[in-house]
Motif scaffolding. Structure first.
Motif, PDB file in Angstrom:
ATOM      1  N   ASN A 244       0.837  -1.195   0.000  1.00 50.66           N
ATOM      2  CA  ASN A 244       0.000   0.000   0.000  1.00 50.66           C
ATOM      3  C   ASN A 244       0.873   1.247   0.000  1.00 50.66           C
ATOM      4  O   ASN A 244       1.929   1.293   0.648  1.00 50.66           O
ATOM      5  N   ASN A 246       0.709   5.680   0.091  1.00 49.67           N
ATOM      6  CA  ASN A 246      -0.034   6.931   0.260  1.00 49.67           C
ATOM      7  C   ASN A 246       0.458   7.944  -0.770  1.00 49.67           C
ATOM      8  O   ASN A 246       1.661   8.210  -0.869  1.00 49.67           O
ATOM      9  N   THR A 248       0.050  11.877  -2.106  1.00 52.46           N
ATOM     10  CA  THR A 248      -0.422  13.195  -1.680  1.00 52.46           C
ATOM     11  C   THR A 248      -0.268  14.196  -2.812  1.00 52.46           C
ATOM     12  O   THR A 248       0.656  14.095  -3.627  1.00 52.46           O
ATOM     13  N   VAL A 255      -5.144  13.154   0.056  1.00 49.80           N
ATOM     14  CA  VAL A 255      -4.363  11.922   0.142  1.00 49.80           C
ATOM     15  C   VAL A 255      -5.136  10.814  -0.582  1.00 49.80           C
ATOM     16  O   VAL A 255      -6.333  10.649  -0.378  1.00 49.80           O
ATOM     17  N   GLN A 257      -5.096   6.598  -1.872  1.00 53.12           N
ATOM     18  CA  GLN A 257      -4.548   5.284  -1.567  1.00 53.12           C
ATOM     19  C   GLN A 257      -4.205   4.553  -2.864  1.00 53.12           C
ATOM     20  O   GLN A 257      -5.055   4.365  -3.728  1.00 53.12           O
TER      21      GLN A 257
END
Length: 379
Positions: A244, A246, A248, A255, A257
């Protein structure tokens, strides 16, 4: 006589005055100096508690659609106006016509070839009835199902050697494949959407002459995007598919995913980096959007993470001992843009949490654990 007495009295008075003034000057030299109050600076501190620190790698990149098609023409013709304009931003569903070229002239030649095939088969039917009575019914059924306005049906399966020689010798097989080749090329006058998506580039307009090999535009699927980032080769064995991530935006307000979809198996010889592809889905994302990715690379045990400004050039940090600043050596394990991961810092050590301008070893300080409350002062 009186004059001498007066002069003697004045002389004695002068000596007494000089003696008193001299004592005053001596006493003034021994006067105590004013006491300057000692300035103790208040600093924000933290107590070291070693643990597991995850290493997060930051990388930047632009989004590109995972499904992208560059549209090219394989045939020549006039671009006909369709139900939707061929303009950037136009949406099309799967199977819907993107571009249709005028194929009336070519369509006539295809129909002519179909007619020739039909006539060739019809011409051999009397011979088939006399010499190949057992295969005559299937060829007759083929002619009955032949519709010149529809796709040419597949020829009946040839079962024997004599039938093969007879059919092939009359040019039936070659005529059939010639027709199928023409029909296949006829389909290229219409370009259909391979998936539901949006047109991002349009290089032609309705009514213009399209030439073979000419680029027409680009078509993408706006629902799934990928971002390509370059990571140091030292993390080649750590990064795995399915991790996974993140993502931005530049202004740090949103944010998203994502997930690592692919990791390149080779390392760039010039930059010594490995390419990682991150897949992300969101309705707010657009083609070409610039994002920052934070990848979880590894976990460092028995370590702490502090601001990079707290690490001195000599690989030391300030600590607070008995209200005095001191320095201790540390071992940096990982650097990021804003922080550094340190090892070999004993548990319970009181360190600075924020940099102190003009700090030096031996400086008197008063440490507090919070910039709001001073009740937890460390004296």
């Amino acid at each position: 006589m009186l004059r001498k007495i007066i002069l003697s009295v004045l002389g004695i008075a002068f000596l007494v005055g000089a003696f008193i003034y001299a004592n005053y000057l001596i006493d003034s030299k021994h006067k105590p100096k004013p006491i300057v109050p000692k300035v103790v600076k208040t600093v924000i501190v933290d107590t070291v508690k070693n643990g597991i620190v995850p290493v997060v790698i930051s990388a930047n990149g632009n989004l590109s659609s995972k499904q992208r098609v560059e549209l090219y023409s394989e045939v020549q013709g006039i671009f006909k106006t369709g139900s939707k304009l061929f303009k950037p931003g136009q949406k099309f569903t799967k199977g819907e016509t993107l571009i249709r070229l005028d194929a009336s002239e070519y369509y006539a030649s295809v129909q002519s070839a179909k007619s020739d095939l039909y006539n060739s088969i019809a011409a051999i039917m009397p011979d088939l009835r006399l010499d190949f009575t057992e295969v005559y019914p299937k060829w007759q059924a083929y002619l009955n199902s032949f519709d010149i306005n529809k796709t040419t049906p597949k020829l009946p399966e040839i079962s024997g050697e004599k039938e093969n020689y007879f059919i092939t010798g009359r040019g039936i097989v070659s005529a059939y494949y010639n027709v199928k080749n023409l029909e296949q090329r006829l389909t290229k006058y219409r370009i259909a959407a391979p998936f539901t998506g949006i047109l991002t580039e349009a290089l032609v307009t309705e009514g213009t002459l399209i030439r073979s090999g000419q680029k027409l535009g680009e078509f993408i699927d706006p629902s799934v995007y990928e971002m390509e980032v370059a990571i140091s080769k030292s993390y080649a064995d750590i990064l795995k598919e399915g991790e996974n991530v993140n993502l931005t935006s530049l202004d740090k307000t949103k944010v998203y995913q994502g997930v690592v979809s692919r990791v390149n198996g080779s390392i760039d010889a010039t930059t010594q980096t490995i390419t990682v592809y991150i897949e992300v889905k969101h309705q707010d994302l657009k083609e070409g959007m610039y994002l920052e990715a934070n990848l979880n690379a590894e976990k460092i045990e028995n370590a702490i993470e502090i601001d990079r400004n707290l690490l001195l050039d000599s690989e030391e940090i300030y600590v607070v001992n008995d209200s005095l600043l001191d320095v201790i050596p540390v071992k940096p394990a990982h650097f990021s843009s804003e922080t550094v991961v340190l090892k070999k810092v004993p548990n319970g050590t009181v360190i600075l949490k924020k940099p102190v301008p003009g700090a030096y070893a031996g400086m008197h300080v008063k440490g507090v654990k919070s910039s709001v409350s001073t009740n937890d002062a460390i004296q």
